[in-house]
Design a protein around this motif. Structure first.
Motif, PDB file in Angstrom:
ATOM      1  N   LEU A   7      31.140  15.151 -12.036  1.00 35.90           N
ATOM      2  CA  LEU A   7      32.074  16.123 -12.610  1.00 35.90           C
ATOM      3  C   LEU A   7      31.417  17.492 -12.729  1.00 35.90           C
ATOM      4  CD1 LEU A   7      34.923  16.425 -13.992  1.00 35.90           C
ATOM      5  CD2 LEU A   7      33.720  16.047 -16.155  1.00 35.90           C
ATOM      6  N   VAL A   9      32.489  21.565 -13.839  1.00 30.89           N
ATOM      7  CA  VAL A   9      33.492  22.442 -14.448  1.00 30.89           C
ATOM      8  C   VAL A   9      32.911  23.844 -14.561  1.00 30.89           C
ATOM      9  CG1 VAL A   9      34.681  22.988 -16.623  1.00 30.89           C
ATOM     10  CG2 VAL A   9      34.724  20.650 -15.746  1.00 30.89           C
ATOM     11  N   TYR A  11      33.643  27.850 -16.099  1.00 32.03           N
ATOM     12  CA  TYR A  11      34.420  28.802 -16.883  1.00 32.03           C
ATOM     13  C   TYR A  11      34.156  30.163 -16.266  1.00 32.03           C
ATOM     14  CZ  TYR A  11      35.050  25.224 -20.512  1.00 32.03           C
ATOM     15  OH  TYR A  11      35.383  24.085 -21.206  1.00 32.03           O
ATOM     16  N   SER A  42      33.666  20.078 -23.508  1.00 28.31           N
ATOM     17  CA  SER A  42      34.215  20.327 -22.164  1.00 28.31           C
ATOM     18  C   SER A  42      34.471  19.020 -21.424  1.00 28.31           C
ATOM     19  CB  SER A  42      33.269  21.212 -21.352  1.00 28.31           C
ATOM     20  OG  SER A  42      33.186  22.503 -21.911  1.00 28.31           O
ATOM     21  N   ARG A  45      37.677  17.595 -22.801  1.00 27.98           N
ATOM     22  CA  ARG A  45      38.814  18.414 -22.365  1.00 27.98           C
ATOM     23  C   ARG A  45      39.117  18.195 -20.876  1.00 27.98           C
ATOM     24  NH1 ARG A  45      40.678  22.426 -25.536  1.00 27.98           N
ATOM     25  NH2 ARG A  45      41.010  23.875 -23.827  1.00 27.98           N
ATOM     26  N   ALA A  46      38.077  17.945 -20.089  1.00 23.91           N
ATOM     27  CA  ALA A  46      38.282  17.647 -18.660  1.00 23.91           C
ATOM     28  C   ALA A  46      38.961  16.290 -18.484  1.00 23.91           C
ATOM     29  CB  ALA A  46      36.944  17.674 -17.924  1.00 23.91           C
ATOM     30  N   ILE A  51      41.370  21.277 -19.159  1.00 24.47           N
ATOM     31  CA  ILE A  51      40.711  22.297 -18.345  1.00 24.47           C
ATOM     32  C   ILE A  51      40.610  21.763 -16.921  1.00 24.47           C
ATOM     33  CG2 ILE A  51      39.382  23.443 -20.171  1.00 24.47           C
ATOM     34  CD1 ILE A  51      36.960  21.744 -19.369  1.00 24.47           C
ATOM     35  N   ILE A  53      38.978  20.889 -13.274  1.00 26.27           N
ATOM     36  CA  ILE A  53      37.629  20.560 -12.810  1.00 26.27           C
ATOM     37  C   ILE A  53      37.423  21.153 -11.419  1.00 26.27           C
ATOM     38  CG2 ILE A  53      37.662  18.449 -14.193  1.00 26.27           C
ATOM     39  CD1 ILE A  53      37.843  16.848 -11.620  1.00 26.27           C
ATOM     40  N   HIS A  66      42.314  12.818 -12.852  1.00 22.70           N
ATOM     41  CA  HIS A  66      41.909  14.225 -12.952  1.00 22.70           C
ATOM     42  C   HIS A  66      42.949  15.179 -12.364  1.00 22.70           C
ATOM     43  CE1 HIS A  66      40.012  12.332  -9.436  1.00 22.70           C
ATOM     44  NE2 HIS A  66      40.282  13.448  -8.804  1.00 22.70           N
TER      45      HIS A  66
END
Length: 234
Positions: A7, A9, A11, A42, A45-46, A51, A53, A66
């Motif tokens: 995974l 992620v 921002y 995070s 939240r993923a 949020i 990915i 996902h």
């Protein structure tokens, strides 16, 4: 039950999570520990679709989630108690719990689950008509957990349940987390109080700046020298 592989992620320009892989078996309490900003929230939240990915996969019972819209995940049995509780302050305790059961049609079982929540959190029954925003911090945490339990979750994602609470309340909350787990709900727990988290978990992952730096049984990590010095104050 839950399998996260590779995974990543972002921002904006910040690479927040780096190749995170986490496995949660049915019936386990798995905890993520680490300093503020390590990426624990995070990850939750993923999983919850809150949020996007960049790459990697999140599988729930072997099926990819996902790309599933966040609002559809509760129907699969995934409930998320967010950091800061996020209760509906201008609604009553009962109305908050009713929202937890919003997607359910099984009225008889819903009534049983209200009683189950009040059995676990008797303070909520005493304040059933009270506006949620007027509850104490501990009571708001109980309400957030109770609301999630009304989903009848198969896995419960808990983000910092001890934040800002008195030690006595924290011990109560953690004993209830153990009860919830023993009654058959799998738990993925994010928690800064590493000692409390490791004391009830089966397995743990340690995060630093968006990367997993250690993993193992909770008992192993409780006695790990680097974990003891960095997170247990020993």
């Amino acid at each position: 039950m839950l399998k996260i592989d590779g995974l990543n992620v972002n921002y904006g320009a910040i690479h927040a999570l780096h190749d995170i892989s986490i496995h949660v078996k049915k019936g386990e309490i798995v905890t993520l520990i680490g300093a503020n900003g390590a990426g624990k929230t995070s990850i939750l939240r993923a999983i919850s679709g809150l949020i996007p990915i960049k790459s990697g996969s999140v599988l729930f019972e072997g099926k990819p989630i996902h790309t599933t819209a966040a609002y559809k995940l509760s129907k699969l049995g995934i409930a998320h108690v967010p950091e800061g509780r996020r209760i509906f302050a201008n609604m009553s305790v009962m109305e908050n719990l009713e929202l937890g059961a919003y997607i359910r049609k099984d009225k008889r079982d819903i009534a049983k689950d209200y009683e189950m929540v009040f059995d676990k959190f008797p303070r909520l029954k005493e304040r059933i008509k009270q506006m949620a925003g007027t509850l104490s911090g501990g009571e708001q945490q109980m309400l957030a957990m109770g609301r999630a339990l009304m989903v009848r979750p198969r896995i419960l994602l808990l983000d910092e349940p001890s934040m800002g609470l008195a030690p006595l309340v924290v011990r109560n909350i953690f004993s209830i987390i153990e009860e919830i787990n023993k009654s058959g709900t799998t738990v993925l727990l994010v928690e800064q109080n590493a000692h409390m988290a490791l004391s009830i978990a089966h397995k743990a992952y340690v995060l630093e700046t968006g990367k997993i730096v250690l993993e193992g049984s909770a008992k192993e990590l409780l006695t790990n020298d680097s974990v003891r010095s960095a997170y247990l104050g020993e």
